[in-house]
Design a protein around this motif. Structure first.
Motif, mmCIF file in Angstrom:
data_model
loop_
_atom_site.group_PDB
_atom_site.id
_atom_site.type_symbol
_atom_site.label_atom_id
_atom_site.label_comp_id
_atom_site.label_asym_id
_atom_site.label_seq_id
_atom_site.Cartn_x
_atom_site.Cartn_y
_atom_site.Cartn_z
ATOM 1 N N PRO A 12 3.925 -4.890 6.604
ATOM 2 C CA PRO A 12 4.377 -5.389 5.306
ATOM 3 C C PRO A 12 3.620 -4.646 4.202
ATOM 4 O O PRO A 12 2.425 -4.398 4.329
ATOM 5 N N THR A 13 4.320 -4.246 3.148
ATOM 6 C CA THR A 13 3.644 -3.497 2.087
ATOM 7 C C THR A 13 3.938 -4.080 0.717
ATOM 8 O O THR A 13 5.016 -4.636 0.459
ATOM 9 N N HIS A 14 2.967 -3.921 -0.169
ATOM 10 C CA HIS A 14 3.098 -4.299 -1.574
ATOM 11 C C HIS A 14 2.244 -3.310 -2.366
ATOM 12 O O HIS A 14 1.015 -3.349 -2.291
ATOM 13 N N ILE A 40 8.069 0.196 11.330
ATOM 14 C CA ILE A 40 8.911 -0.455 10.335
ATOM 15 C C ILE A 40 8.051 -0.808 9.125
ATOM 16 O O ILE A 40 7.049 -1.506 9.249
ATOM 17 N N ILE A 41 8.448 -0.309 7.965
ATOM 18 C CA ILE A 41 7.769 -0.629 6.719
ATOM 19 C C ILE A 41 8.617 -1.675 6.005
ATOM 20 O O ILE A 41 9.755 -1.410 5.607
ATOM 21 N N ALA A 42 8.078 -2.889 5.877
ATOM 22 C CA ALA A 42 8.763 -3.987 5.184
ATOM 23 C C ALA A 42 8.176 -4.052 3.786
ATOM 24 O O ALA A 42 7.115 -4.627 3.567
ATOM 25 N N ASP A 43 8.875 -3.453 2.842
ATOM 26 C CA ASP A 43 8.328 -3.208 1.512
ATOM 27 C C ASP A 43 8.822 -4.213 0.481
ATOM 28 O O ASP A 43 9.999 -4.556 0.448
ATOM 29 N N SER A 44 7.906 -4.636 -0.392
ATOM 30 C CA SER A 44 8.245 -5.602 -1.445
ATOM 31 C C SER A 44 9.019 -4.957 -2.590
ATOM 32 O O SER A 44 9.668 -5.656 -3.359
ATOM 33 N N GLY A 45 8.927 -3.650 -2.731
ATOM 34 C CA GLY A 45 9.673 -2.949 -3.764
ATOM 35 C C GLY A 45 8.952 -2.833 -5.094
ATOM 36 O O GLY A 45 9.567 -2.521 -6.103
ATOM 37 N N HIS A 88 -1.576 -4.855 8.840
ATOM 38 C CA HIS A 88 -1.715 -4.785 7.384
ATOM 39 C C HIS A 88 -1.744 -3.324 6.950
ATOM 40 O O HIS A 88 -2.250 -2.468 7.673
ATOM 41 N N ALA A 89 -1.259 -3.063 5.744
ATOM 42 C CA ALA A 89 -1.167 -1.689 5.247
ATOM 43 C C ALA A 89 -2.527 -1.070 4.969
ATOM 44 O O ALA A 89 -2.630 0.151 4.845
#
Length: 145
Positions: A12-14, A40-45, A88-89
Motif C-alpha cells: 500500500p502506498t501514500h 502489486i502497488i495499491a496506491d492512494s493517488g 509497507h512502502a
C-alpha cells in the motif's frame, strides 16, 4: 519438482514517488526463488507514485483508498498468488525473504512476520527492533511485513 506456491507482494502506498522504485528493485534483488508471481502497488493517488511504479512493470491499483486497510484489501483483491505478502512502502525485506516465507508455509504456518531492524543506532530503536524477536501473540507491527 517445482513448488506450486507463488507469492503476491502487496504494497500500500501514500506519497511514495521518491522511493517506490528503490523498494521495487530491492524486492526483486533480495528474492532468491522464482516464486514471486507479482508485485502489486495499491496506491492512494496522492502523487505520481503510480506512474513511477509503472516504469518497473508492476501491477498498479490506483485510488486504492487513503486508509491502509482499504489499500491492502484492494491489492489483495487483484492478487493471483497463493501467498499474500503485505509490505509497507518504507520497509525493506531481508535477502531471501521469499524462501523464508515459502519454507514457513510448507511447514504449516498460516501467518508470520519478520524481525525488525531500524537503520539507526538510537538505543530506543535498537531495543524496539530487538523486542520483535519475542513471539507475543497479537503484537506484530506492519513494518515487520
Amino acid at each position: 519438482m517445482k513448488s506450486l506456491l507463488t507469492i503476491s507482494v502487496i504494497v500500500p502506498t501514500h506519497c511514495e514517488a521518491k522511493s517506490i522504485l528503490d523498494l521495487i528493485n530491492h524486492i526483486r534483488k533480495s528474492s532468491t526463488t522464482n516464486n514471486v508471481k507479482e508485485i502489486i502497488i495499491a496506491d492512494s493517488g496522492c502523487d505520481d507514485t503510480s506512474s513511477k511504479a509503472k516504469q518497473a512493470k508492476v501491477i498498479i491499483v490506483k485510488k486504492a483508498g487513503m486508509q491502509r486497510a482499504a489499500a491492502l484489501n484492494s491489492g489483495a483483491a487483484q492478487a493471483t498468488g497463493s501467498i499474500l505478502y503485505f509490505l509497507h512502502a518504507d520497509t525493506y525485506p531481508p535477502i531471501g525473504w521469499d524462501l523464508a516465507i515459502l519454507n514457513a508455509c510448507k511447514s504449516g504456518a498460516i501467518s508470520g512476520s519478520f524481525r525488525m531492524r531500524f537503520d539507526s543506532n538510537h538505543w530506543f530503536l535498537r531495543a524496539s527492533g530487538w523486542l520483535t524477536r519475542i513471539k507475543w501473540r497479537g503484537l506484530r507491527y506492519g513494518d515487520q511485513s
